[in-house]
Design a protein around this motif. Structure first.
Motif, PDB file in Angstrom:
ATOM      1  N   PRO A 187     -11.867  30.512 -30.427  1.00 10.25           N
ATOM      2  CA  PRO A 187     -11.100  29.525 -31.183  1.00 10.25           C
ATOM      3  C   PRO A 187     -11.257  28.120 -30.599  1.00 10.25           C
ATOM      4  CG  PRO A 187      -9.652  30.733 -29.722  1.00 10.25           C
ATOM      5  CD  PRO A 187     -10.990  31.404 -29.637  1.00 10.25           C
ATOM      6  N   ILE A 188     -11.247  27.125 -31.464  1.00 12.04           N
ATOM      7  CA  ILE A 188     -11.157  25.733 -31.029  1.00 12.04           C
ATOM      8  C   ILE A 188      -9.669  25.429 -30.986  1.00 12.04           C
ATOM      9  CG2 ILE A 188     -11.708  23.331 -31.576  1.00 12.04           C
ATOM     10  CD1 ILE A 188     -14.194  24.407 -33.082  1.00 12.04           C
ATOM     11  N   VAL A 189      -9.135  25.242 -29.794  1.00 10.23           N
ATOM     12  CA  VAL A 189      -7.686  25.122 -29.629  1.00 10.23           C
ATOM     13  C   VAL A 189      -7.246  23.665 -29.714  1.00 10.23           C
ATOM     14  CG1 VAL A 189      -7.714  27.182 -28.162  1.00 10.23           C
ATOM     15  CG2 VAL A 189      -7.655  24.925 -27.092  1.00 10.23           C
ATOM     16  N   TRP A 190      -5.999  23.478 -30.102  1.00  4.11           N
ATOM     17  CA  TRP A 190      -5.380  22.157 -30.087  1.00  4.11           C
ATOM     18  C   TRP A 190      -4.871  21.905 -28.671  1.00  4.11           C
ATOM     19  CZ3 TRP A 190      -5.288  17.935 -32.900  1.00  4.11           C
ATOM     20  CH2 TRP A 190      -4.310  16.968 -32.672  1.00  4.11           C
ATOM     21  N   SER A 191      -5.154  20.717 -28.139  1.00  8.25           N
ATOM     22  CA  SER A 191      -4.766  20.393 -26.775  1.00  8.25           C
ATOM     23  C   SER A 191      -3.824  19.195 -26.789  1.00  8.25           C
ATOM     24  CB  SER A 191      -6.019  20.061 -25.955  1.00  8.25           C
ATOM     25  OG  SER A 191      -5.736  20.018 -24.587  1.00  8.25           O
ATOM     26  N   THR A 192      -2.614  19.368 -26.265  1.00 11.66           N
ATOM     27  CA  THR A 192      -1.644  18.272 -26.278  1.00 11.66           C
ATOM     28  C   THR A 192      -1.965  17.254 -25.188  1.00 11.66           C
ATOM     29  OG1 THR A 192      -0.106  19.445 -24.804  1.00 11.66           O
ATOM     30  CG2 THR A 192       0.197  19.746 -27.184  1.00 11.66           C
ATOM     31  N   PHE A 193      -1.598  15.995 -25.453  1.00  9.07           N
ATOM     32  CA  PHE A 193      -1.777  14.911 -24.493  1.00  9.07           C
ATOM     33  C   PHE A 193      -0.628  14.915 -23.480  1.00  9.07           C
ATOM     34  CE2 PHE A 193      -4.049  12.325 -28.012  1.00  9.07           C
ATOM     35  CZ  PHE A 193      -5.285  12.801 -27.615  1.00  9.07           C
ATOM     36  N   ASP A 194      -0.783  14.104 -22.446  1.00  7.22           N
ATOM     37  CA  ASP A 194       0.269  13.908 -21.455  1.00  7.22           C
ATOM     38  C   ASP A 194       1.551  13.473 -22.188  1.00  7.22           C
ATOM     39  OD1 ASP A 194       2.025  12.898 -19.534  1.00  7.22           O
ATOM     40  OD2 ASP A 194       0.476  11.848 -18.414  1.00  7.22           O
ATOM     41  N   PRO A 195       2.643  14.228 -22.056  1.00  6.18           N
ATOM     42  CA  PRO A 195       3.886  13.898 -22.769  1.00  6.18           C
ATOM     43  C   PRO A 195       4.381  12.473 -22.515  1.00  6.18           C
ATOM     44  CG  PRO A 195       4.040  16.080 -21.808  1.00  6.18           C
ATOM     45  CD  PRO A 195       2.767  15.470 -21.282  1.00  6.18           C
TER      46      PRO A 195
END
Length: 199
Positions: free
Chosen positions: A61-69
């Protein structure tokens, strides 16, 4: 028993740990390997059952990666947006991005898992996943698709202990998922205001 804990002796070697899982997988199962920092929804497992097919295909899967909060919060404050919305909604321009190059999370049939393994010459973290993806693609059809049901949560990354060959990729990964362009400009402006006069 619903869970089985397998202890792998020695220092952390991701390739070795994954190969132990490959050996343990039942032939009639779908083995899914996930990084510990992933947020997963049931739909991901349903997709894995569809895309990982014995003798035919393997799912990366190509995952969604969150940015630094902290950087997401800067943008939310600047734009008057809801911080939690920006951070948690897959596809939010200022909340994260698709991790197109990562191959550490995958699903494969138990039978295929015993035939295709990770190269244990890779030490620690880095490189073993893309090598595995490349080799798996020579034997099975590789399914790659954006999957909104598996999200990589941002965390601090220490590249100081990486070997010279891995340090560049580690630093690039660190920079790529730090934040959106707007958030980094806002961060720079905020840091300029902290500088003493004349600097």
């Amino acid at each position: 028993k619903r869970f089985k804990v397998i202890h792998v002796p020695g220092s952390f070697q991701r390739a070795i740990g994954c190969n132990v899982l490959h050996d343990e997988a039942r032939d009639d199962s779908i083995l899914t390997v996930l990084d510990v920092d992933m947020r997963i929804q049931t739909r991901y497992f349903q997709r894995s059952l569809i895309f990982a097919s014995q003798g035919k295909s393997i799912y990366f899967p190509i995952v969604w990666s969150t940015f630094d909060p902290h950087n997401v919060k800067r943008v939310a404050k600047f734009r008057g947006d809801d911080y939690k919305y920006l951070l948690n909604v897959v596809g939010s321009t200022h909340g994260g991005k698709w991790r197109k190059w990562g191959a550490g999370n995958y699903a494969v049939s138990g039978t295929d898992a015993k035939l295709i393994k990770l190269d244990e010459n890779f030490e620690g973290w880095g490189g073993e996943d893309t090598d595995f993806l490349s080799r798996a693609g020579k034997q099975l059809h590789v399914v790659r698709a954006n999957d909104p049901h598996i999200v990589h949560r941002w965390h601090k990354k220490d590249c100081s202990q990486s070997t010279a060959s891995k340090k560049i990729s580690c630093m690039q990964s660190l920079a790529e998922y730090e934040g959106s362009a707007l958030s980094l400009v806002l961060k720079e402006e905020q840091e300029k205001k902290k500088l003493p006069v004349g600097k």
